[in-house]
Write an enzyme that holds these catalytic residues in place. Structure first.
Site: not given
Ligand SMILES: O=C(O)c1cc(=O)[nH]c(=O)n1[C@@H]1O[C@H](COP(=O)(O)O)[C@@H](O)[C@H]1O
Length: 274
Positions: A92-95
């Site tokens: 989960d890094a929401k790039r």
């Protein structure tokens, strides 16, 4: 093995996705230092406790990035240990960025040859749906996956996601982009993030989650207030493709209760008596 196969076999065993979120407050509740060593101890215990109980984990990159290179090294080891234990990993890094920069993020996380390689990455399409092009290409090339934020669990998500664009809600355009990608590659590699807290927003916006051809990641259960009833309201007949993410609801009460929470929550979301 392709992400399409990995998520389908994991979800059939358990629809719970255990969040690995080493927030400072959680580390303190475990009696651990807010340091790379504390992160490593927390994450290793979480993974050991998940083994043979849950088959999908979601490390939250923010809490590893706080510790710079040493924290990122712990995230790399979380990916490796989880894979060795046979789990599916959604990082989960929401790039989300312009295309040339997204090429970098897609290569960093979705190319199996890279140190931070993972099974799937969370991505934000709110620079516009063209920000998904790089992850679509990487997913097709490597058989890895991504989850695009569609209807998020935070209170002000609707400001952007419910906005209408030529009569179509922005979130519905995200749905269509990911659905069309899955159709074009003939495999469910692209997923959506839909919060368990959104009530009947999808239906009101004309989004038929039951017709979606990929996996759905649903945060919001537990610490953010959503219940099993909410999951049924939000997903209806789409329930069989939903990973229910729970982070603080599993980890906040310390290391000894992890397995208990995993079992209890898994039974609740499957509608089984313990
Ligand atoms: O993409 C996510 O996972 C996500 C999307 C969203 O809409 N809401 C949301 O809470 N999340 C993430 O899901 C996790 C929720 O954690 P808990 O509320 O502790 O279960 C956090 O890592 C959030 O960053």
């Amino acid at each position: 093995m392709s992400f399409a196969h990995l998520w389908q076999s994991a979800i059939a065993r358990n629809p719970l996705c255990v969040g690995i979120d080493p927030a400072p407050a959680t580390l303190a509740a475990w009696g651990l230092e807010d340091s790379p060593e504390g992160l490593a101890s927390f994450a290793t215990t979480m993974l050991e406790q998940c083994h043979m109980e849950a088959w999908c984990v979601k490390p939250q990159a923010a809490f590893f990035e706080r510790h710079g290179a040493a924290g990122i090294a712990v995230l790399e080891s979380v990916h490796r240990i989880a894979k060795d234990l046979g789990m599916v990993v959604i990082t989960d890094a929401k790039r989300g960025d312009i295309g040339s920069t997204m090429d970098g993020y897609a290569d960093a996380y979705l190319n199996p040859a890279r140190p931070l390689a993972t099974d799937a990455l969370t991505v934000s399409p709110y620079l516009g749906t063209d920000s998904l092009t790089s992850v679509c290409k990487a997913a097709e090339k490597y058989g890895t996956g991504f989850f695009a934020l569609a209807l998020t669990s935070n209170p002000s998500g609707p400001q952007v996601q419910h906005a209408q664009n030529n009569g179509t809600a922005v979130a519905a355009q995200v749905f269509e982009t990911v659905h069309n990608f899955n159709e074009s590659v003939g495999a469910p590699l692209g997923g959506l993030v839909v919060g368990a807290t959104i009530g009947d927003a999808a239906r009101k916006l004309g989004i038929d989650l039951g017709a979606f051809n990929g996996p759905i990641l649903s945060p919001g259960y537990g610490a953010q207030g959503a219940t099993v009833e909410d999951l049924h309201t939000v997903f209806g007949n789409a329930f069989d493709k939903v990973f229910v993410n729970v982070s603080r609801g599993i980890s906040n009460s310390g290391p000894k209760k992890i397995k208990h929470h995993i079992r209890t929550i898994s039974s609740e979301i499957r509608g089984e008596a313990l």
